[in-house]
Design a protein around this motif. Structure first.
Motif, PDB file in Angstrom:
ATOM      1  N   VAL A 176      -1.206  -5.130   7.148  1.00  0.00           N
ATOM      2  CA  VAL A 176      -0.475  -4.486   8.285  1.00  0.00           C
ATOM      3  C   VAL A 176      -1.309  -4.609   9.672  1.00  0.00           C
ATOM      4  CG1 VAL A 176       0.457  -2.438   9.376  1.00  0.00           C
ATOM      5  CG2 VAL A 176       0.957  -2.899   6.921  1.00  0.00           C
ATOM      6  N   HIS A 179       0.492   4.958  -2.153  1.00  0.00           N
ATOM      7  CA  HIS A 179       0.737   6.109  -1.599  1.00  0.00           C
ATOM      8  C   HIS A 179       1.639   6.966  -2.361  1.00  0.00           C
ATOM      9  CE1 HIS A 179      -1.836   5.136   1.888  1.00  0.00           C
ATOM     10  NE2 HIS A 179      -1.178   4.369   2.336  1.00  0.00           N
ATOM     11  N   TYR A 237     -16.664  -0.156   9.842  1.00  0.00           N
ATOM     12  CA  TYR A 237     -16.795   1.227   9.711  1.00  0.00           C
ATOM     13  C   TYR A 237     -17.579   1.829   8.687  1.00  0.00           C
ATOM     14  CZ  TYR A 237     -13.733   1.034   5.691  1.00  0.00           C
ATOM     15  OH  TYR A 237     -13.121   0.869   4.597  1.00  0.00           O
ATOM     16  N   MET A 252       8.721   1.255  10.765  1.00  0.00           N
ATOM     17  CA  MET A 252       8.969  -0.250  11.168  1.00  0.00           C
ATOM     18  C   MET A 252      10.441   0.038  11.496  1.00  0.00           C
ATOM     19  SD  MET A 252       9.393  -2.690   8.033  1.00  0.00           S
ATOM     20  CE  MET A 252      10.898  -3.550   8.225  1.00  0.00           C
ATOM     21  N   ILE A 296      -7.777  -3.467   8.992  1.00  0.00           N
ATOM     22  CA  ILE A 296      -7.141  -4.848   9.103  1.00  0.00           C
ATOM     23  C   ILE A 296      -7.002  -5.366   7.377  1.00  0.00           C
ATOM     24  CG2 ILE A 296      -8.180  -5.772  11.205  1.00  0.00           C
ATOM     25  CD1 ILE A 296     -10.599  -6.584   9.337  1.00  0.00           C
ATOM     26  N   ASP A 324       7.942  -6.289   5.596  1.00  0.00           N
ATOM     27  CA  ASP A 324       7.243  -5.175   6.024  1.00  0.00           C
ATOM     28  C   ASP A 324       6.067  -5.521   6.812  1.00  0.00           C
ATOM     29  OD1 ASP A 324       6.439  -2.472   6.096  1.00  0.00           O
ATOM     30  OD2 ASP A 324       6.227  -2.516   4.144  1.00  0.00           O
ATOM     31  N   SER A 359       0.817  -1.158  -0.071  1.00  0.00           N
ATOM     32  CA  SER A 359      -0.067   0.069   0.055  1.00  0.00           C
ATOM     33  C   SER A 359       0.838   1.305  -0.010  1.00  0.00           C
ATOM     34  CB  SER A 359      -0.928   0.136   1.281  1.00  0.00           C
ATOM     35  OG  SER A 359      -1.825  -1.296   1.231  1.00  0.00           O
ATOM     36  N   SER A 360       1.946   1.245   0.675  1.00  0.00           N
ATOM     37  CA  SER A 360       2.928   2.327   0.628  1.00  0.00           C
ATOM     38  C   SER A 360       3.459   2.741  -0.855  1.00  0.00           C
ATOM     39  CB  SER A 360       4.372   2.044   1.447  1.00  0.00           C
ATOM     40  OG  SER A 360       3.754   1.732   2.868  1.00  0.00           O
ATOM     41  N   LYS A 415      -7.735  -2.582  -4.366  1.00  0.00           N
ATOM     42  CA  LYS A 415      -8.181  -3.435  -3.115  1.00  0.00           C
ATOM     43  C   LYS A 415      -9.460  -4.101  -3.391  1.00  0.00           C
ATOM     44  CE  LYS A 415      -4.922  -2.193  -0.648  1.00  0.00           C
ATOM     45  NZ  LYS A 415      -4.488  -0.808   0.007  1.00  0.00           N
ATOM     46  N   SER A 422     -13.761  -3.921   6.733  1.00  0.00           N
ATOM     47  CA  SER A 422     -14.839  -4.300   6.150  1.00  0.00           C
ATOM     48  C   SER A 422     -14.902  -5.411   5.147  1.00  0.00           C
ATOM     49  CB  SER A 422     -15.455  -3.102   5.613  1.00  0.00           C
ATOM     50  OG  SER A 422     -14.954  -3.075   4.100  1.00  0.00           O
ATOM     51  N   ARG A 423     -13.710  -5.677   4.721  1.00  0.00           N
ATOM     52  CA  ARG A 423     -13.591  -6.732   3.454  1.00  0.00           C
ATOM     53  C   ARG A 423     -13.642  -8.008   4.047  1.00  0.00           C
ATOM     54  NH1 ARG A 423      -8.510  -5.693   0.551  1.00  0.00           N
ATOM     55  NH2 ARG A 423      -7.954  -4.213   2.233  1.00  0.00           N
ATOM     56  N   VAL A 469       0.821   3.396  12.590  1.00  0.00           N
ATOM     57  CA  VAL A 469       1.730   2.939  11.618  1.00  0.00           C
ATOM     58  C   VAL A 469       1.234   3.220  10.127  1.00  0.00           C
ATOM     59  CG1 VAL A 469       3.173   1.143  12.857  1.00  0.00           C
ATOM     60  CG2 VAL A 469       1.053   0.510  11.732  1.00  0.00           C
ATOM     61  N   ASN A 470       0.056   3.886  10.279  1.00  0.00           N
ATOM     62  CA  ASN A 470      -0.617   4.130   8.973  1.00  0.00           C
ATOM     63  C   ASN A 470       0.312   5.191   8.243  1.00  0.00           C
ATOM     64  OD1 ASN A 470      -2.745   3.838   7.051  1.00  0.00           O
ATOM     65  ND2 ASN A 470      -3.713   5.642   8.039  1.00  0.00           N
ATOM     66  N   TYR A 471       0.339   5.208   7.216  1.00  0.00           N
ATOM     67  CA  TYR A 471       1.355   6.078   6.196  1.00  0.00           C
ATOM     68  C   TYR A 471       0.228   7.124   5.743  1.00  0.00           C
ATOM     69  CZ  TYR A 471       4.076   7.121   2.027  1.00  0.00           C
ATOM     70  OH  TYR A 471       4.795   7.724   1.010  1.00  0.00           O
TER      71      TYR A 471
HETATM   72  P1  NDP Z   1      -4.734  -1.805   3.295  1.00  0.00           P
HETATM   73  O1  NDP Z   1      -5.312  -0.415   2.613  1.00  0.00           O
HETATM   74  O2  NDP Z   1      -4.765  -3.055   2.861  1.00  0.00           O
HETATM   75  O3  NDP Z   1      -5.617  -1.829   4.689  1.00  0.00           O
HETATM   76  C1  NDP Z   1      -6.344  -0.586   5.253  1.00  0.00           C
HETATM   77  C2  NDP Z   1      -7.422  -1.101   6.239  1.00  0.00           C
HETATM   78  O4  NDP Z   1      -8.046   0.123   6.911  1.00  0.00           O
HETATM   79  C3  NDP Z   1      -8.543  -1.997   5.768  1.00  0.00           C
HETATM   80  O5  NDP Z   1      -8.930  -2.851   6.724  1.00  0.00           O
HETATM   81  C4  NDP Z   1      -9.543  -0.922   5.375  1.00  0.00           C
HETATM   82  O6  NDP Z   1     -10.780  -1.395   5.373  1.00  0.00           O
HETATM   83  C5  NDP Z   1      -9.243   0.106   6.715  1.00  0.00           C
HETATM   84  N1  NDP Z   1     -10.094   1.340   6.440  1.00  0.00           N
HETATM   85  C6  NDP Z   1     -10.041   2.277   5.543  1.00  0.00           C
HETATM   86  N2  NDP Z   1     -10.457   3.154   5.527  1.00  0.00           N
HETATM   87  C7  NDP Z   1     -10.976   3.232   6.981  1.00  0.00           C
HETATM   88  C8  NDP Z   1     -11.583   4.186   7.533  1.00  0.00           C
HETATM   89  N3  NDP Z   1     -12.077   5.151   7.320  1.00  0.00           N
HETATM   90  N4  NDP Z   1     -11.790   3.944   8.852  1.00  0.00           N
HETATM   91  C9  NDP Z   1     -11.473   2.677   9.349  1.00  0.00           C
HETATM   92  N5  NDP Z   1     -10.738   1.632   8.723  1.00  0.00           N
HETATM   93  C10 NDP Z   1     -10.644   1.995   7.424  1.00  0.00           C
HETATM   94  O7  NDP Z   1      -3.474  -1.379   3.926  1.00  0.00           O
HETATM   95  P2  NDP Z   1      -2.180  -2.039   4.410  1.00  0.00           P
HETATM   96  O8  NDP Z   1      -2.456  -2.935   5.387  1.00  0.00           O
HETATM   97  O9  NDP Z   1      -1.412  -2.484   3.204  1.00  0.00           O
HETATM   98  O10 NDP Z   1      -1.161  -0.858   5.099  1.00  0.00           O
HETATM   99  C11 NDP Z   1      -1.946   0.021   6.336  1.00  0.00           C
HETATM  100  C12 NDP Z   1      -1.130   1.299   6.253  1.00  0.00           C
HETATM  101  O11 NDP Z   1       0.417   0.969   6.733  1.00  0.00           O
HETATM  102  C13 NDP Z   1      -0.908   1.742   4.956  1.00  0.00           C
HETATM  103  O12 NDP Z   1      -1.004   3.375   4.946  1.00  0.00           O
HETATM  104  C14 NDP Z   1       0.604   1.598   4.601  1.00  0.00           C
HETATM  105  O13 NDP Z   1       1.135   2.693   3.536  1.00  0.00           O
HETATM  106  C15 NDP Z   1       1.145   1.681   5.946  1.00  0.00           C
HETATM  107  N6  NDP Z   1       2.598   1.056   6.101  1.00  0.00           N
HETATM  108  C16 NDP Z   1       3.324   1.692   7.144  1.00  0.00           C
HETATM  109  C17 NDP Z   1       4.571   1.218   7.314  1.00  0.00           C
HETATM  110  C18 NDP Z   1       5.350   1.552   8.663  1.00  0.00           C
HETATM  111  O14 NDP Z   1       6.424   1.592   8.658  1.00  0.00           O
HETATM  112  N7  NDP Z   1       4.871   2.725   9.408  1.00  0.00           N
HETATM  113  C19 NDP Z   1       5.198   0.164   6.564  1.00  0.00           C
HETATM  114  C20 NDP Z   1       4.134  -0.614   5.563  1.00  0.00           C
HETATM  115  C21 NDP Z   1       2.910   0.086   5.448  1.00  0.00           C
HETATM  116  P3  NDP Z   1     -11.436  -2.347   4.180  1.00  0.00           P
HETATM  117  O15 NDP Z   1     -11.804  -3.897   4.685  1.00  0.00           O
HETATM  118  O16 NDP Z   1     -12.961  -1.809   4.057  1.00  0.00           O
HETATM  119  O17 NDP Z   1     -10.636  -2.371   3.092  1.00  0.00           O
END
Ligand code: NDP
Ligand code: ZN
Length: 351
Positions: free
Chosen positions: A178, A42, A218, A295, A175, A150, A38-39, A340, A199-200, A265-267
């Protein structure tokens, strides 16, 4: 050599580049398997790092060492290795201070597909090979090992940042792969009630397998209302943020108890500011801590996390929903991470 690159913001494509050269402490690695992240999405489509031209993407790879520098002691040509997404300069002052991921400047331990070409290529360069490579251990499938680069370390770092303790009630927001590893990490660390927000359907299924006790969708209602209702208005001890947007911080502050911690840890790919709700932050006096982190990388971290697969404590292969054979499928894998679809958690491309 061929590489799959970000040509500019919003544009991707194949390019030709010189094979990287190996410094005395470095290694050149040929990928065995890689995974789009996902990064990468972004970086390309949100322009989150700013503009980058003709930069090869990708930072999740296992591979075979094809060259090592004269000062590399522990790795040799032919070794099969896990390469962490974050490859710090271990001699830096930042690393000595305990923040290796910021060696050389904020976030600068993140080199692949940020400051230098990434791993979606026929060959890639690894700095400080002794500090940053780890052998793929006996009995660990190289394809599963890609999740160690990662997904496992980032999800687990969210749990460390939130400082989950035995018996804590925890909410993991997001979920995807990550967040799912954060669910697994929180369960390993002894969470009691473990809320997982997403949600997925495929992600929900694995969240339950990894230890989530309650799923919060959500899309079907406000997270804050749902969590408050399920906790009799008290909220949770710890929150890990692994998805959502800038507004997610507002929700996290609202659902965490006084004295609680939020580990992000969200980007955050866009927007200038993150909001903290004043009243729920106790007008500044609620002892609610917010920490965000990149990380930690490095060999020791990889070896320790790999040992959790060897001992069947974690099963990150469950994240891999799509497998492709052939480097030419990288674009397909990356576009899956962008779009996704419902059945996706994480794709792997085998070279
Ligand atoms: P995904 O996009 O696969 O997962 C995102 C999750 O967030 C999904 O479960 C999604 O739900 C949920 N979501 C989306 N919108 C909302 C909302 N408004 N409210 C609540 N939940 C929501 O991402 P990844 O797991 O691949 O990566 C997660 C994050 O971590 C990314 O931003 C990524 O860039 C970052 N990252 C950070 C790193 C670090 O070192 N800090 C390293 C690697 C990644 P749904 O089930 O509906 O899709
Ligand atoms: Zn990644």
């Amino acid at each position: 050599m061929k590489g799959f690159a970000m040509l500019k913001i919003g544009q991707i494509g194949w390019i030709e580049k010189e094979r990287p050269t190996c410094g005395v402490m470095d290694a050149i690695v040929k990928p065995i398997a890689v995974s789009p992240c996902s990064s990468d999405v972004h970086t390309v489509w949100a322009g989150a790092l700013g503009d980058r031209h003709n930069m090869i993407l990708g930072h999740e790879a296992v591979g075979e060492v094809v060259e090592v520098g004269s000062l590399v002691k522990d790795f040799k040509v032919g070794d099969k290795v896990v390469v962490p997404a974050i490859t710090p300069d271990w001699n830096s002052l930042e690393a000595q201070r305990g923040y290796s991921m910021h060696s050389g400047g904020m976030l600068a331990g993140w080199k692949f597909s940020n400051f230098k070409d990434g791993v979606f290529a026929e060959y890639f360069h690894v700095n400080d090979a002794d500090g940053n490579l780890a052998l793929i251990p006996e009995g660990v499938d190289p394809i599963e090992a890609v999740m160690l680069c990662d997904m496992v370390p980032t999800g687990f770092h969210g749990v460390e940042l939130a400082d989950v303790q035995f018996g804590d009630s925890v909410c993991v927001i997001g979920i995807g792969p990550v967040g799912l590893m954060a669910v697994a990490g929180a369960a390993l660390r002894g969470a009691s009630k473990l809320f997982a927000v997403g949600s997925r359907p495929k992600c929900v299924e694995i969240a339950k397998e990894f230890g989530a006790t309650d799923i919060i969708n959500y899309r079907e209602g406000d997270i804050v209302e749902q969590i408050m209702e399920k906790t009799q208005g008290k909220g949770v001890d710890k929150v890990v943020i692994a998805g959502g947007n800038s507004d997610t911080f507002v929700q996290a502050v609202k659902i965490v108890k006084p004295g609680g911690r939020i580990g992000n840890v969200n980007y955050l790919g866009s927007g200038d500011f993150i909001q903290i709700p004043r009243v729920e932050w106790g007008n500044g006096m609620a002892h609610k801590t917010i920490v965000g982190g990149l990380m930690p990388g490095g060999r020791l971290r990889m070896e320790k996390l790999a040992s959790l697969i060897q001992t069947n404590r974690i099963s990150p292969k469950k994240l891999i929903t799509h497998k492709f054979n052939g480097m030419e499928h990288i674009e397909e894998g990356l576009l899956l991470m962008k779009d996704k679809p419902k059945d996706l958690i994480k794709p792997v491309v085998i070279f």
